[in-house]
Design a protein around this motif. Structure first.
Motif, short mmCIF file in Angstrom:
data_model
loop_
_atom_site.label_atom_id
_atom_site.label_comp_id
_atom_site.label_asym_id
_atom_site.label_seq_id
_atom_site.Cartn_x
_atom_site.Cartn_y
_atom_site.Cartn_z
N LEU A 130 10.72 -20.33 -38.16
CA LEU A 130 10.44 -20.90 -36.85
C LEU A 130 10.28 -22.39 -36.95
N ASN A 131 10.63 -23.07 -35.86
CA ASN A 131 10.44 -24.51 -35.73
C ASN A 131 10.36 -24.82 -34.25
N LYS A 132 9.16 -25.08 -33.79
CA LYS A 132 8.92 -25.31 -32.37
C LYS A 132 9.43 -24.09 -31.59
N GLN A 133 10.39 -24.29 -30.64
CA GLN A 133 10.88 -23.15 -29.87
C GLN A 133 12.02 -22.42 -30.55
N PHE A 134 12.51 -22.93 -31.66
CA PHE A 134 13.66 -22.34 -32.33
C PHE A 134 13.23 -21.22 -33.27
N ARG A 135 14.08 -20.18 -33.34
CA ARG A 135 13.84 -19.05 -34.23
C ARG A 135 15.14 -18.72 -34.95
N THR A 136 15.02 -18.34 -36.24
CA THR A 136 16.22 -17.99 -37.00
C THR A 136 15.97 -16.73 -37.82
N LEU A 137 16.93 -15.81 -37.75
CA LEU A 137 16.96 -14.63 -38.61
C LEU A 137 17.95 -14.89 -39.73
N ARG A 138 17.57 -14.53 -40.96
CA ARG A 138 18.46 -14.71 -42.11
C ARG A 138 18.49 -13.43 -42.93
N PHE A 139 19.70 -13.02 -43.33
CA PHE A 139 19.85 -11.82 -44.14
C PHE A 139 20.83 -12.09 -45.28
N VAL A 140 20.64 -11.35 -46.37
CA VAL A 140 21.55 -11.44 -47.51
C VAL A 140 22.90 -10.86 -47.14
N MET A 141 23.95 -11.54 -47.55
CA MET A 141 25.32 -11.10 -47.28
C MET A 141 25.98 -10.80 -48.63
N ASP A 142 26.16 -9.53 -48.93
CA ASP A 142 26.78 -9.13 -50.19
C ASP A 142 28.29 -9.29 -50.12
N SER A 217 23.17 -15.47 -40.57
CA SER A 217 21.99 -15.80 -39.78
C SER A 217 22.30 -15.76 -38.29
N TYR A 218 21.23 -15.64 -37.51
CA TYR A 218 21.31 -15.77 -36.05
C TYR A 218 20.18 -16.69 -35.62
N HIS A 219 20.53 -17.77 -34.95
CA HIS A 219 19.61 -18.83 -34.55
C HIS A 219 19.54 -18.85 -33.02
N VAL A 220 18.33 -18.85 -32.46
CA VAL A 220 18.17 -18.88 -31.01
C VAL A 220 17.33 -20.08 -30.61
N GLU A 221 17.54 -20.53 -29.37
CA GLU A 221 16.92 -21.76 -28.89
C GLU A 221 15.69 -21.52 -28.03
N GLY A 222 15.17 -20.32 -28.04
CA GLY A 222 13.97 -20.04 -27.27
C GLY A 222 13.63 -18.57 -27.32
N GLY A 223 12.43 -18.25 -26.82
CA GLY A 223 12.00 -16.86 -26.80
C GLY A 223 11.59 -16.38 -28.18
N HIS A 418 15.11 -20.95 -12.25
CA HIS A 418 15.29 -19.62 -11.67
C HIS A 418 13.96 -18.90 -11.57
N TYR A 419 13.95 -17.87 -10.79
CA TYR A 419 12.75 -17.06 -10.59
C TYR A 419 12.17 -16.58 -11.92
N LEU A 420 13.05 -16.21 -12.86
CA LEU A 420 12.60 -15.69 -14.14
C LEU A 420 12.62 -16.71 -15.27
N GLY A 421 12.94 -17.97 -14.96
CA GLY A 421 12.87 -18.96 -16.02
C GLY A 421 14.03 -19.93 -16.03
N THR A 422 14.26 -20.50 -17.19
CA THR A 422 15.23 -21.57 -17.36
C THR A 422 16.65 -21.03 -17.46
N THR A 423 17.60 -21.95 -17.32
CA THR A 423 19.01 -21.59 -17.51
C THR A 423 19.24 -20.99 -18.88
N LEU A 424 18.68 -21.59 -19.93
CA LEU A 424 18.91 -21.10 -21.29
C LEU A 424 18.42 -19.67 -21.47
N LYS A 425 17.38 -19.30 -20.76
CA LYS A 425 16.83 -17.96 -20.89
C LYS A 425 17.66 -16.93 -20.15
#
Length: 822
Positions: A130-142, A217-223, A418-425
């Motif tokens: 994690l870094n501020k609002q950013f989150r990253t998943l990392r997995f081994v790739m055989d 990896s999968y990197h997201v910009e929020g949530g 938006h009613y439920l949040g930001t454009t990115l969400k």
């Protein structure tokens, strides 16, 4: 879009140095199906939904609350008790079908199968960052891992070595394979016994080993990050479990599998009537016509332009009497001149700017860039209800389907609120919520009718609302055609099986007769077959099957007719998808996961279990070199037999697309019709390609084709079998048509069966039906005989046996094959 990818990549690199991993495990709490593991000030939570599906939540703080999922519809199984064993170095959490080993220093996850084989692991020093609002998943790739899915992409089928953004993006006039397109699904299916679905709606980025060849990896910009680890030995098993988790595609009406004619745009009622009239005069089967932008006056109206369509109710009824269903386009944008703008603005149903006022986008294209537009806030429940309330009057009683366009959304500034949040969400789930609004709305006004919704975008879970996506405004080029195959297969491996494209291509240069024919051939073997493109009034280019010359018209008609004859086969595939999530179109590597040549193969694909199709995607090509998987394959056109595991070169003149049938296949075919419910399926041809060494069966699915009663068991299955055995020195081919199991409204009680058996080298010694000898027919056709007859053609090596059968009883045919002379 290129700039966006570059910018996101820079963000990822810039933040890499500042990212932090989870610390050491300090304690764990196990309660029933849930295990919480605390590592310093953070935690992970694991919840078992089934014995082979576990959800993993990353909690920056143990008190972090994860939002309810927009996508997942199932709940954790309270009957599962996760067994936890602890040592000084690790925790081991077990269910009956999987294990999770949790290294303590630092926290690191390993996912194992029930016998302890590692399926997936996080790399050192850990997998979640994690870094501020950013989150990253990392997995081994055989080295032996191969990755598929992730949504709509025109790049190589296998994703190793690719990096791309996961953010729904309108693409127009594309002439090259694109990595990011209109519909993204953050699921990775693999050949390694597992799938991973990331339940996060924010803009993301996949990296399959471009930065580190040993990590994906999968990197997201929020949530916050929640992901589901799914154990499944094969991708079909993974898809079955994933679509259980997120919902299965309901059956569309049977007419959806017929041919559908569309164009941007039919200008008025006279124009549309002429198209339908011509279609019927030329005996080109068709079940639907799409009316594009001109059916309304201003984008956002959701009402007929009476000046151009003065008798639209009668027109729709007239079309229906000819078997043609009417489909209307809608968009989520409301321009200021629209009759609906003022009310939507006043009630606060439109996306807003930073001051709370309606966000206006200048120079909107539907009014020749001369007006402002707004975007419906589909995340607002009141806006959903209000928007749907505009549809019933326009659709009346007989408009049969809807075409939802621009729902990426096409133009969606990040400054919008938006009613439920930001454009990115909410950007990625916008079309998902729109599809839900339409599905729920249709269900209220037509509770027992099926929904038809062709859409340009979507997200994970969209399949449960009946979305049938197409691949956007593709260029009229052979490259545009070629990229449709990895898109089709990749979407199927993302849980969305009804992918299709604009037959003939949409934009740029004219469609040539050759390109249109080749696209029609490919479209015949797609879940939805729909011709579309920018029409004469836009740039002078036609989209109809008869507008490319006499030769092309003849070939187009023949392939559309072939699709209609294959409707029993296609409709059965649709039911199988509804039951299991299995796509119609399947990659060849599913037939032999150990064949390295098939790992990234998308130029040919399986259409169900029986057909291998290999569309021609190069101008002027008259032959095609095709690699066949292991097994025995029969050329559909010539009955030539080829062994798999090698390349074969086959003829591909313009009137033929290379097609093979897998040995042992039984393929049901209808009689030719002009539309799908023109007549009952009272005569069924069964193409039989005998397997001399194995017993083979096929089950035909049938229902009323219109209502939702199949969901409560109102359907039938009919089993057909073939086997070869020896009795008293004679070799006998034994065929059966079983009694139909199950009932539905207007079900047939009896049927004519025409068994067309291929590869019979000599005239049979005898043929029996239900134990009685069958006489040989003196006529070329046995189709209309109520008494069992057979006909053998020594030139084609085909045996045709015609019988009349009650559907409440099994019928059998025993063919005593002629002996070879010694």
């Amino acid at each position: 879009m290129t700039l966006r990818i570059i910018a996101l990549s820079v963000v990822c690199v810039m933040n890499a140095a500042a990212q932090s991993f989870l610390g050491n495990v300090t304690k764990h709490i196990a309660t029933g199906n849930t295990v919480v593991v605390i590592a310093d000030s953070s935690a992970i939570r694991m919840m078992w939904y089934t014995d082979d599906i576990v959800r993993v939540d990353f909690l920056p703080s143990p008190t972090t609350q994860i939002e309810s999922s927009f996508v997942v519809i199932q709940k954790p199984d309270n009957g599962i008790h996760a067994e936890v064993t602890e040592t000084d170095l690790a925790l081991l959490v077990k269910s009956s079908k999987m294990q999770v080993r949790i290294q303590k220093k630092p926290l690191r996850l390993f996912f194992l199968d029930s016998i302890g084989t590692v399926l997936l692991a996080e790399p050192q020093p850990g997998g979640l960052t994690l870094n501020k609002q950013f989150r990253t998943l990392r997995f081994v790739m055989d080295p032996d891992d191969h990755f598929y899915g992730t949504g709509e992409r025109g790049t190589a089928l296998e994703k190793r070595g690719q990096k791309f953004v996961s953010y729904n993006t309108q693409v127009g006039n594309y002439t090259v394979p694109l990595a990011t397109m209109n519909l993204n699904v953050p699921i990775v299916t693999t050949n390694s016994g597992y799938a991973v679905y990331v339940d996060n709606t924010y803009r993301g980025e996949f990296d399959f080993g471009t930065v580190d060849s040993s990590v994906y990896s999968y990197h997201v910009e929020g949530g916050e990050i929640s992901y589901y680890f799914i154990v499944g030995a094969t991708i079909p098993e993974q898809l079955e479990k994933y679509t259980w988790l997120t919902g299965r595609q309901p059956l569309p009406p049977r007419w959806a599998f017929g041919f559908i004619q569309s164009k941007n745009r039919y200008e008025n009622e006279k124009d549309a009537r002429l198209i339908v009239e011509t279609m019927r005069k030329k005996n080109i089967p068709c079940d639907g016509i799409v009316l594009d932008l001109k059916w309304f006056e201003h984008m956002g109206d959701i009402s007929w332009n009476e000046s151009l369509w003065p008798n639209h109710e009668m027109m729709v009824t007239d079309f229906l009497s000819q078997g043609i269903k009417t489909i209307l386009i809608t968009e989520p944008y409301i321009i200021q001149p629209s009759k609906n703008f003022q009310e939507a603005d006043m009630k606060g149903y439109l996306a807003k700017d930073s001051t709370g006022k309606t966000y206006l986008m200048e120079k909107w294209w539907s009014c020749n860039y001369g007006c402002n537009s707004s975007l419906l806030d589909i995340t607002n429940p009141d806006a959903q209800e209000w928007w749907w309330s505009r549809h019933p009057e326009a659709f009346g009683t007989h408009v049969a389907g809807i075409w939802t366009d621009l729902g990426e959304p096409e133009r969606h500034p990040e400054a919008m609120k938006h009613y439920l949040g930001t454009t990115l969400k909410i950007h990625n789930i916008y079309n998902l919520l729109w599809a839900k609004t339409i599905y729920d709305g249709f269900t209220r006004i037509r509770p027992n009718e099926r929904v038809f919704n062709v859409s340009r975008s979507g997200f994970a879970g969209a399949q449960r609302y009946g979305v049938m996506p197409w691949s956007g405004d593709v260029s009229r080029t052979f490259v545009g055609l070629e990229v449709q195959m990895p898109i089709l297969l990749g979407m199927g491996m993302s849980g969305i099986a009804y992918q299709n494209s604009d037959i003939g291509g949409y934009s740029r240069m004219p469609t040539t007769p050759e390109l249109y024919v080749r696209w029609m051939q490919f479209g015949t073997f797609c879940p939805i077959a729909r011709a579309h493109g920018a029409g004469e009034t836009v740039n002078g280019y036609p989209t109809e099957p008869w507008k490319f010359g006499a030769e092309a018209e003849k070939i187009n008609r023949e392939f559309i007719q072939l699709r209609y004859r294959l409707l029993p086969y296609i409709y059965t595939l649709a039911h199988y998808n509804y039951e299991t999530g299995m796509p119609f179109a399947r990659p060849l590597f599913w037939l032999d996961v150990n064949d390295e040549k098939l790992i990234n193969e998308s130029s040919s694909y399986m259409w169900g279990d029986a057909f291998l199709v290999s569309p021609v995607v190069t101008a002027g090509q008259k032959t095609k070199n095709i690699y066949l998987p292991k097994g025995t394959w029969i050329n559909y056109w010539t009955d030539e037999v080829s062994s798999g595991g090698k390349n074969v070169v086959v003829a591909a003149p313009l009137n033929r697309m290379p097609m093979f049938v897998k040995e042992g296949s039984i393929i049901p075919m209808a009689q030719l019709m002009n539309y799908t419910d023109e007549r009952p399926l009272d005569t069924l041809t069964l193409l039989v390609y005998p397997d001399m060494n194995n017993e083979v069966s096929y089950s035909l699915y049938e229902d009323d084709g219109k209502t939702r009663e199949y969901q409560s068991g109102k359907y039938s299955m009919t089993s057909f079998t073939q086997r070869v055995f020896t009795k008293d020195g004679e070799t006998i081919l034994y065929l059966t048509a079983g009694a139909s199991q199950g009932t539905f409204v207007n079900q047939l009680r009896e049927r004519n069966y025409i068994f067309e058996v291929h590869g019979i080298s000599k005239k049979p010694a005898q043929v029996q039906c239900n134990g009685k000898l069958v006489s040989e027919s003196s006529k070329r056709s046995t189709q209309h005989s109520n008494n069992p007859k057979f006909l053998y053609n020594g030139k084609t090596k085909k045996l045709i046996v015609s019988i009349h059968s009650s559907l409440t009883m099994e019928s059998s045919i025993a063919v005593t094959l002629a002996r070879d002379k010694k």
